[in-house]
Design a protein around this motif. Structure first.
Motif, PDB file in Angstrom:
ATOM      1  N   VAL A  20       0.841  -1.202   0.000  1.00 44.68           N
ATOM      2  CA  VAL A  20       0.000   0.000   0.000  1.00 44.68           C
ATOM      3  C   VAL A  20       0.874   1.249   0.000  1.00 44.68           C
ATOM      4  CG1 VAL A  20      -1.639   1.333   1.395  1.00 44.68           C
ATOM      5  CG2 VAL A  20      -2.008  -1.103   1.030  1.00 44.68           C
ATOM      6  N   MET A  24       1.138   4.096  -2.984  1.00 37.03           N
ATOM      7  CA  MET A  24       0.896   5.506  -2.688  1.00 37.03           C
ATOM      8  C   MET A  24       2.078   6.378  -3.114  1.00 37.03           C
ATOM      9  SD  MET A  24      -0.968   5.225   1.052  1.00 37.03           S
ATOM     10  CE  MET A  24      -0.686   6.943   1.418  1.00 37.03           C
ATOM     11  N   GLU A  28       1.944   9.341  -6.317  1.00 34.60           N
ATOM     12  CA  GLU A  28       2.169  10.766  -6.081  1.00 34.60           C
ATOM     13  C   GLU A  28       3.592  11.035  -5.597  1.00 34.60           C
ATOM     14  OE1 GLU A  28       0.128  13.308  -6.656  1.00 34.60           O
ATOM     15  OE2 GLU A  28      -1.466  11.990  -7.371  1.00 34.60           O
ATOM     16  N   PHE A  36       4.235  10.855   3.642  1.00 34.48           N
ATOM     17  CA  PHE A  36       4.910   9.600   3.326  1.00 34.48           C
ATOM     18  C   PHE A  36       6.009   9.282   4.327  1.00 34.48           C
ATOM     19  CE2 PHE A  36       3.479  10.660  -1.125  1.00 34.48           C
ATOM     20  CZ  PHE A  36       2.420   9.779  -1.083  1.00 34.48           C
TER      21      PHE A  36
END
Length: 180
Positions: A20, A24, A28, A36
């Motif tokens: 995941v 992500m 981006e 992040f």
């Protein structure tokens, strides 16, 4: 003696989190890294705790533990603390600590290959070997070229975290996950 389901739940949860997180980051990569950094810190914390738990469980069964797991677990937890405490300097922290984290984690996984081959067979052995060699190469590349790592870290980290997640899920679902 209670029965086991055959799944290494810590490895599977770690794998899902890594996949995941990798998706992500790849979706981006230009977004401000603060969010992040926090997620990466959480992933590093989970992975570090998993390595430390592996050390404790193996030590309990064999009388000695793989010291590499303990050291890489501690390094992963230290990386997590740095990422969670200083999220505003995330790009710098990521470009400096992620290569060390990649290298330490890959060395830890490579040191367990004998156990992987014994419990899961040659196919899982070679998959894990290739994934961790790729991780070592990426980590070494980021150490020697930090500017490249700083600008491309989103894609490098995203793809590698997806690969690490797949590796963790395969290990968790294999017979290795049910042994410890």
């Amino acid at each position: 003696m209670r029965g086991r389901s055959g799944f290494g739940w810590i490895e599977i949860i770690t794998g899902i989190l890594l996949i995941v997180l990798g998706i992500m980051i790849c979706a981006e990569p230009s977004v401000v890294m603060t969010g992040f950094v926090i997620l990466c810190g959480i992933a590093a914390l989970v992975m570090g705790i998993a390595d430390i738990i592996l050390y404790i469980r193996v030590e309990r069964h064999t009388g000695f533990g793989p010291t590499v797991s303990l050291v890489t677990g501690i390094l992963s937890v230290m990386t997590a603390v740095m990422l969670l405490v200083y999220p505003d300097s995330g790009a710098l922290v990521l470009s400096l600590l992620f290569p060390i984290w990649f290298i330490a984690h890959c060395i830890s996984r490579l040191s367990h290959l004998g156990m992987v081959r014994y419990f899961s067979g040659s196919a899982m052995y070679y998959i894990s070997l290739v994934l961790n060699i790729i991780g070592l190469i990426l980590g070494i590349m980021m150490v020697f070229h930090p500017i490249i790592a700083l600008f491309s870290i989103g894609y490098i980290v995203g793809v590698y975290l997806i690969l690490l997640g797949i590796d963790s899920i395969i290990i968790g679902a294999s017979s290795v996950g049910s042994r410890f």
